[in-house]
Write a protein that holds these residues in place. Structure first.
Motif, PDB file in Angstrom:
ATOM      1  N   UNK A  85       0.964  -1.042  -0.025  1.00  0.00           N
ATOM      2  CA  UNK A  85      -0.084   0.022  -0.036  1.00  0.00           C
ATOM      3  C   UNK A  85       1.037   1.336  -0.060  1.00  0.00           C
ATOM      4  N   UNK A  86       0.407   2.498  -0.405  1.00  0.00           N
ATOM      5  CA  UNK A  86       0.907   3.609  -0.556  1.00  0.00           C
ATOM      6  C   UNK A  86       1.575   4.055   0.747  1.00  0.00           C
ATOM      7  N   UNK A  87       0.651   3.913   1.707  1.00  0.00           N
ATOM      8  CA  UNK A  87       0.916   4.497   3.198  1.00  0.00           C
ATOM      9  C   UNK A  87      -0.085   3.788   4.024  1.00  0.00           C
ATOM     10  N   UNK A  88       0.070   4.048   5.555  1.00  0.00           N
ATOM     11  CA  UNK A  88      -0.493   3.509   6.352  1.00  0.00           C
ATOM     12  C   UNK A  88      -2.106   3.754   6.319  1.00  0.00           C
ATOM     13  N   UNK A  89      -2.657   5.042   6.023  1.00  0.00           N
ATOM     14  CA  UNK A  89      -3.876   5.404   5.928  1.00  0.00           C
ATOM     15  C   UNK A  89      -4.519   4.705   4.591  1.00  0.00           C
ATOM     16  N   UNK A  90      -3.752   4.443   3.685  1.00  0.00           N
ATOM     17  CA  UNK A  90      -4.224   3.787   2.345  1.00  0.00           C
ATOM     18  C   UNK A  90      -4.512   2.290   2.795  1.00  0.00           C
ATOM     19  N   UNK A  91      -3.581   1.779   3.376  1.00  0.00           N
ATOM     20  CA  UNK A  91      -3.850   0.589   3.740  1.00  0.00           C
ATOM     21  C   UNK A  91      -4.940   0.217   4.613  1.00  0.00           C
ATOM     22  N   UNK A  92      -5.147   1.032   5.594  1.00  0.00           N
ATOM     23  CA  UNK A  92      -6.488   0.785   6.472  1.00  0.00           C
ATOM     24  C   UNK A  92      -7.410   1.074   5.516  1.00  0.00           C
ATOM     25  N   UNK A  93      -7.631   1.587   4.580  1.00  0.00           N
ATOM     26  CA  UNK A  93      -8.886   1.949   3.744  1.00  0.00           C
ATOM     27  C   UNK A  93      -8.964   0.535   2.634  1.00  0.00           C
ATOM     28  N   UNK A  94      -7.791   0.340   2.158  1.00  0.00           N
ATOM     29  CA  UNK A  94      -7.752  -0.991   1.280  1.00  0.00           C
ATOM     30  C   UNK A  94      -7.724  -2.368   1.627  1.00  0.00           C
ATOM     31  N   UNK A  95      -7.362  -2.210   2.937  1.00  0.00           N
ATOM     32  CA  UNK A  95      -6.988  -3.548   3.279  1.00  0.00           C
ATOM     33  C   UNK A  95      -8.280  -4.759   3.230  1.00  0.00           C
ATOM     34  N   UNK A  96      -9.546  -4.527   3.494  1.00  0.00           N
ATOM     35  CA  UNK A  96     -10.485  -5.625   3.063  1.00  0.00           C
ATOM     36  C   UNK A  96     -10.457  -5.770   1.639  1.00  0.00           C
ATOM     37  N   UNK A  97     -10.219  -5.156   0.794  1.00  0.00           N
ATOM     38  CA  UNK A  97     -10.189  -5.354  -0.585  1.00  0.00           C
ATOM     39  C   UNK A  97      -9.042  -6.185  -0.921  1.00  0.00           C
ATOM     40  N   UNK A  98      -7.877  -5.891  -0.340  1.00  0.00           N
ATOM     41  CA  UNK A  98      -6.665  -6.757  -0.720  1.00  0.00           C
ATOM     42  C   UNK A  98      -6.751  -8.054  -0.100  1.00  0.00           C
ATOM     43  N   UNK A  99      -7.479  -8.266   1.029  1.00  0.00           N
ATOM     44  CA  UNK A  99      -7.487  -9.545   1.581  1.00  0.00           C
ATOM     45  C   UNK A  99      -8.445 -10.578   0.866  1.00  0.00           C
ATOM     46  N   UNK A 100      -9.313  -9.884   0.259  1.00  0.00           N
ATOM     47  CA  UNK A 100     -10.152 -10.728  -0.948  1.00  0.00           C
ATOM     48  C   UNK A 100      -8.965 -11.325  -1.893  1.00  0.00           C
ATOM     49  N   UNK A 101      -8.006 -10.433  -2.297  1.00  0.00           N
ATOM     50  CA  UNK A 101      -7.310 -11.118  -3.238  1.00  0.00           C
ATOM     51  C   UNK A 101      -6.216 -11.941  -2.758  1.00  0.00           C
ATOM     52  N   UNK A 102      -5.754 -11.934  -1.423  1.00  0.00           N
ATOM     53  CA  UNK A 102      -5.111 -12.700  -0.801  1.00  0.00           C
ATOM     54  C   UNK A 102      -5.693 -14.321  -0.623  1.00  0.00           C
ATOM     55  N   UNK A 103      -6.909 -14.034  -0.262  1.00  0.00           N
ATOM     56  CA  UNK A 103      -7.874 -15.327  -0.292  1.00  0.00           C
ATOM     57  C   UNK A 103      -8.073 -15.993  -1.564  1.00  0.00           C
ATOM     58  N   UNK A 104      -7.884 -15.330  -2.651  1.00  0.00           N
ATOM     59  CA  UNK A 104      -8.150 -15.693  -4.145  1.00  0.00           C
ATOM     60  C   UNK A 104      -7.034 -16.241  -4.292  1.00  0.00           C
ATOM     61  N   UNK A 105      -5.787 -15.774  -3.989  1.00  0.00           N
ATOM     62  CA  UNK A 105      -4.345 -16.363  -4.340  1.00  0.00           C
ATOM     63  C   UNK A 105      -4.462 -17.802  -3.569  1.00  0.00           C
ATOM     64  N   UNK A 106      -4.804 -17.591  -2.480  1.00  0.00           N
ATOM     65  CA  UNK A 106      -4.738 -18.945  -1.571  1.00  0.00           C
ATOM     66  C   UNK A 106      -5.691 -20.032  -2.295  1.00  0.00           C
TER      67      UNK A 106
END
Length: 148
Positions: A85-106
């Motif tokens: 993520x670009x920064x900590x604030x962006x991470x907080x906002x985008x983490x639910x979305x990115x965790x879906x991609x983590x689960x998809x990769x799994x």
């Protein structure tokens, strides 16, 4: 988490590990870049999330990488079980979305990038947006909106 569920998650994490290894190489390159350019800040963390062990990376070098991504600028991305993520604030906002991609990769393992690319190609050939209409992105946005 029961033993059987834990075993399934471990197998899924191992199934996604080749992608995660690519993400870790990218993270290492960003970290080394940060060492040589002292003004750049870099942050990495390991989060034992309910889905898997997630490697989280953000900072100046990561911000540059995401701004100059070959497929266009982005706020965050996941490579296997690595979330950038670009920064900590962006991470907080985008983490639910990115965790879906983590689960998809799994779930998809090493074929996930190919499946994602195929979905994008399919969308393009059918007059749809290769990003917005991509099945994997639609899933991620649904999770993102339900987490908000």
């Amino acid at each position: 988490m029961h033993a059987v569920e834990r075993a399934i998650r471990t197998v899924q994490w191992l199934w996604a590990f080749p992608l995660t290894a690519v993400g870790l190489v990218v993270a290492l390159m960003l970290y080394v870049h940060s060492l040589f350019w002292k003004k750049n800040k870099h942050f990495s963390d390991v989060d034992i999330h309910k889905y898997a062990i997630i490697f989280i990376v953000y900072g100046d070098a990561t911000r540059w990488l995401l701004a100059h991504h070959p497929f266009g600028a982005m706020d965050a991305m996941a490579i296997g079980c690595c979330v950038f993520a670009r920064d900590e604030a962006t991470l907080a906002h985008t983490l639910p979305h990115e965790l879906v991609h983590v689960r998809q990769a799994m779930q998809w393992g090493v074929v996930f990038p190919l499946a994602y690319a195929f979905c994008s190609l399919w969308c393009s050939l059918h007059g749809q947006c290769p990003y917005v209409d991509n099945h994997f992105e639609v899933q991620a946005r649904k999770q993102e909106s339900s987490a908000a």
